[in-house]
Design an enzyme around this catalytic site. Structure first.
Site, PDB file in Angstrom:
ATOM      1  N   ILE A 469       0.755  -1.113  -0.093  1.00  0.00           N
ATOM      2  CA  ILE A 469       0.018  -0.099  -0.149  1.00  0.00           C
ATOM      3  C   ILE A 469       0.894   1.133   0.028  1.00  0.00           C
ATOM      4  O   ILE A 469       0.526   2.329   0.424  1.00  0.00           O
ATOM      5  CB  ILE A 469      -0.830  -0.123   1.152  1.00  0.00           C
ATOM      6  N   GLY A 512       1.967  -6.852   8.202  1.00  0.00           N
ATOM      7  CA  GLY A 512       1.877  -7.592   6.890  1.00  0.00           C
ATOM      8  C   GLY A 512       3.253  -8.510   6.812  1.00  0.00           C
ATOM      9  O   GLY A 512       3.447  -9.621   6.631  1.00  0.00           O
ATOM     10  N   ILE A 593      15.507  -5.273  10.184  1.00  0.00           N
ATOM     11  CA  ILE A 593      15.151  -4.176   9.397  1.00  0.00           C
ATOM     12  C   ILE A 593      15.507  -4.743   7.936  1.00  0.00           C
ATOM     13  O   ILE A 593      16.450  -5.103   7.367  1.00  0.00           O
ATOM     14  CB  ILE A 593      15.836  -2.767   9.525  1.00  0.00           C
ATOM     15  N   ASN A 595      14.634  -3.620   4.581  1.00  0.00           N
ATOM     16  CA  ASN A 595      15.206  -2.768   3.664  1.00  0.00           C
ATOM     17  C   ASN A 595      15.362  -1.325   4.178  1.00  0.00           C
ATOM     18  O   ASN A 595      14.402  -0.478   4.200  1.00  0.00           O
ATOM     19  CB  ASN A 595      14.045  -2.719   2.353  1.00  0.00           C
ATOM     20  N   GLN A 602       9.108   4.703   6.000  1.00  0.00           N
ATOM     21  CA  GLN A 602       8.027   4.438   6.959  1.00  0.00           C
ATOM     22  C   GLN A 602       8.115   5.194   8.355  1.00  0.00           C
ATOM     23  O   GLN A 602       6.921   5.516   8.647  1.00  0.00           O
ATOM     24  CB  GLN A 602       8.138   2.955   7.128  1.00  0.00           C
ATOM     25  N   GLY A 665       6.800  -5.209  12.911  1.00  0.00           N
ATOM     26  CA  GLY A 665       6.493  -4.207  12.108  1.00  0.00           C
ATOM     27  C   GLY A 665       6.777  -2.936  12.207  1.00  0.00           C
ATOM     28  O   GLY A 665       7.484  -2.603  13.421  1.00  0.00           O
ATOM     29  N   GLU A 668       3.666   1.565  11.958  1.00  0.00           N
ATOM     30  CA  GLU A 668       2.713   2.354  12.908  1.00  0.00           C
ATOM     31  C   GLU A 668       3.464   2.846  14.081  1.00  0.00           C
ATOM     32  O   GLU A 668       3.284   4.035  14.542  1.00  0.00           O
ATOM     33  CB  GLU A 668       1.425   1.439  13.277  1.00  0.00           C
TER      34      GLU A 668
HETATM   35 MO1  MOS Z   1      -3.415  -0.153   9.974  1.00  0.00          MO
HETATM   36  S1  MOS Z   1      -4.441   1.425  10.931  1.00  0.00           S
HETATM   37  O1  MOS Z   1      -3.763  -1.421  10.919  1.00  0.00           O
HETATM   38  O2  MOS Z   1      -3.980  -0.059   8.229  1.00  0.00           O
END
Ligand code: MOS
Length: 708
Positions: A469, A512, A593, A595, A602, A665, A668
């Site tokens: 995304i 992901g 990490i 990349n 990010q 992850g 976030e």
């Molecule tokens: Mo994120 S807010 O879990 O797409």
């Protein structure tokens, strides 16, 4: 042909790689959901309610059906019936705002009441704007207050309340107490690419070309809603221009499938920017009360974090802001509570750092206030409160390298030279200050499947229904696969975003890349066992599939999170109330990490959003009509280039030897704590606490008592 597998000279993971689809994106070759041509394509335009609560009395379809190019008007009287009594793949019930046209009730402004379908988008739009809808209007309530009579404990993805120890006793016995309220406003995620979907039926199968965060998720929701065999639904989502939590199943996909079903031709429905304010979901406003009680040395005796968020009357999504206190700090008495108030507004949804982003603003601001009261450096205060185990779960931490983040971050930021006194540094008309805050975000994983094919020409093709995304996931998986196969990344092609590749986790919850990597590594390991040097590869290649369901189930139960230390320097003009962020540093501990190039992007992306959250973003609803004032990107302010200074993001070693991939992850954690670091810096500059976001110039002036 025989295998001529060229060995990789160096590990690909850990070295910077540009995006494998970067050229396609910058040259326009990459096609997004709304760009892909279909023959016989028709266009649907959603009509949204103009009242905040009521009932549809009549929809005057007949005159609109006479307009040029109009093919159909779908509404609650003629639309296909949906099944809405199910719990979907993400453990949620369908949101009625997305399960469109099933009744005449209007529960909020911007509720989808009809879809007008025409030969061209212009014809559909003109007809949609001409469609007369008659409502019976009912009184609405959108006024969100912490003491709303409707407020109740939230049964969300996590328990509403956690409680241990005697809070009142510990607060009473504390040498130092902080008891404050913090508020954050309604915020919106507006990815650059608006939501768009095209649905068509072909040979008894439904195909949806879409922009989403997970094709498996969209397949499962659509199959449930339309009572279809999931095997007869295919969803593709090759390139996605941002999601941030807003790109699950929304009204437009469902409306497109309905129209394609009725018209027997492909139908595309795209959301406009203003429609996204109602239909893409948003982050609920929060009202949070934090009570901290400490010994004189800053160690916590009492921690109480209570958050109230707003949700819709038709659907309960909880912005679980008190959750961050459950994993960050322990205390002899520890209480957290998430409450919700149901009002006549559109459903909120996941938005980058759901819970943690607003929760960390409150908690990390309160920690700064406690440091001030105790006369202890804010970093030292946090380090004195590092828990040995999960404060609520009691589970051990898999790896918790927050201390290293603070130590390395403080060194690079120059924290040691900081004078703790507020309001004493001037540079011309500016007051200067620095602030810090901690960050954390869970590092979860969910089952996924992957397939890898050894091609006759020595290349490898990975198929996994991952979603990129904008995060760089496709590139990250290319590097992970290359190392797992022991070949250079140039020999690996990763195909994603197609539900035909099998079930996979969504691009969400910062899960992901971690989840997909497990599946890719498992398939690569099995494939390498199958490939014997010199063996003949048939023309169709040799394919091996993985499924990590068992592997995920076997993962040890531990507190596993990414961490970060946020640092900000601000300048405040006391005459105008303007706040400028001068520099930011984020030091993270986020596993291996994959990349560094895209990882840095990010992290800094999250931090920039933190600037935006601290200083700019705020959707204001007009109580009279029930919708946000200025529902577009002119009225809804976000940080732009001129607001963003030099931002540095880096990371410390964060190995987790017990973990199968060691990847955490990073999507976030970058936003978590960022707004608090800025607010704490504003206090350091001015001596005034801002407990209400955003820190607007008028609020800076009012708080300083210089408001004219
Ligand atoms: Mo994120 S807010 O879990 O797409």
């Amino acid at each position: 042909m025989t295998t001529t597998v060229q060995k990789a000279a160096v590990r690909a993971v850990g070295t910077g790689h540009v995006r494998v689809e970067g050229r396609d994106k910058v040259t326009g070759a990459a096609r997004y959901a709304g760009d892909i041509p279909f023959t016989e394509l028709a266009y649907g335009w959603l009509v949204l309610s103009t009242v905040a609560r009521g009932r549809i009395r009549d929809i005057a379809s007949a005159p609109v059906l006479e307009m040029p190019g109009v093919l159909a008007v779908l509404d609650h009287r003629n639309a296909p019936r949906l099944k809405t009594d199910f719990v979907g793949m993400m453990g949620t019930r369908p949101d009625p705002t997305c399960a469109v046209f099933q009744g005449d009730t209007v529960p909020h402004l911007g509720w989808p009441v009809a879809l007008v379908v025409a030969e061209t988008p212009e014809q559909a739009r003109e007809a949609a704007e001409a469609l007369a809808v008659e409502y019976e209007t009912l009184p609405h309530d959108i006024e969100f207050t912490g003491d709303h009579p409707d407020s109740r404990p939230a049964d969300g993805r996590m328990p509403g309340v956690t409680d241990k120890g005697d809070l009142q006793a510990e607060l009473t016995a504390s040498a130092v107490v902080v008891d404050e309220e913090y508020t954050t406003p309604e915020e919106h995620h507006h990815p650059m690419e608006p939501h768009a979907a095209t649905a068509r039926w072909e040979d008894g199968r439904l195909e949806v070309v879409d922009s989403n965060q997970g094709t498996s998720w969209v397949v499962s929701e659509l199959a449930n809603l339309f009572s279809l065999d999931p095997a007869s639904v295919r969803v593709r989502s090759e390139h996605v221009g941002g999601g941030f939590g807003s790109k699950g199943v929304r009204a437009h996909q469902v409306a497109a499938v309905m129209a394609a079903t009725v018209l027997h031709r492909p139908v595309r429905v795209a959301l406009t920017r203003p429609q996204m304010f109602a239909l893409a979901g948003h982050r609920s406003p929060t009202i949070q009360r934090i009570r901290l009680g400490a010994y004189a040395d800053g160690r916590l005796r009492a921690l109480d974090h209570r958050s109230v968020s707003r949700t819709a009357t038709v659907y309960e999504f909880v912005e679980a802001s008190a959750g961050v206190a459950r994993v960050m700090y322990d205390a002899d008495a520890h209480h957290t509570e998430n409450r919700v108030v149901r009002l006549d507004v559109p459903s909120p949804t996941f938005m980058r750092g759901p819970g943690e982003a607003p929760g960390s603003f409150a908690l990390e601001s309160a920690l700064d206030e406690l440091a001030e009261k105790c006369g202890i450096d804010p970093i030292e205060l946090r380090l004195r409160n590092e828990p040995g185990r999960g404060p609520v779960s009691g589970l051990p931490f898999a790896s918790r390298n927050l201390r290293a983040c603070f130590e390395e971050g403080a060194r690079r930021f120059g924290w040691a030279e900081r004078d703790p006194r507020p309001g004493v540094r001037r540079e011309g008309r500016w007051l200067l200050g620095t602030g810090t805050a901690a960050a954390s975000f869970p590092a979860g994983a969910a089952p996924s499947t992957a397939a890898i094919t050894a091609e006759p020409d020595g290349r490898f093709t990975v198929r996994i229904s991952a979603a990129d995304i904008g995060t760089g996931a496709r590139t990250a998986l290319t590097l992970v696969a290359a190392d797992a196969l022991d070949v250079p990344p140039e020999q690996v092609t990763v195909l994603i975003g197609d539900s035909e590749f099998g079930f996979a986790m969504i691009a969400g919850g910062s899960m992901g890349t971690r989840s997909w990597s497990m599946a890719v590594i498992a398939a690569a390991r099995d494939l390498r066992e199958r490939l014997v040097p010199g063996m003949a590869i048939p023309p169709e290649g040799i394919t091996v599939r993985s499924d990590t369901t068992a592997q995920i189930a076997a993962l040890a139960r531990m507190e596993r999170h990414s961490y970060g230390a946020q640092f900000a320097e601000v300048a405040v003009d006391p005459a105008t109330g303007e706040v400028r962020v001068r520099r930011m540093l984020g030091m993270f501990a986020a596993g291996r990490i994959v990349n560094p190039l895209t990882a840095r992007s990010q992290f800094t992306g999250g931090m920039i959003w933190g600037i935006s959250m601290a200083l700019h973003e705020e959707a204001v609803r007009d109580p009279a009509f029930g919708g946000p004032v200025g529902a577009d990107l002119a009225g809804y302010h976000v940080a732009t280039h001129a607001d963003v200074p030099r931002i540095e993001a880096d990371w410390v070693d964060d190995t987790d030897p017990d973990d199968p991939v060691g990847i955490k992850g990073i999507g976030e954690v970058g936003i978590v704590g960022a707004a608090a670091a800025i607010a704490n810096a504003v206090w350091h500059a001015t001596g005034i606490r801002h407990r209400r976001l955003p820190i607007r110039p008028d609020r800076v002036l009012t708080a300083a008592g210089t408001d004219a």
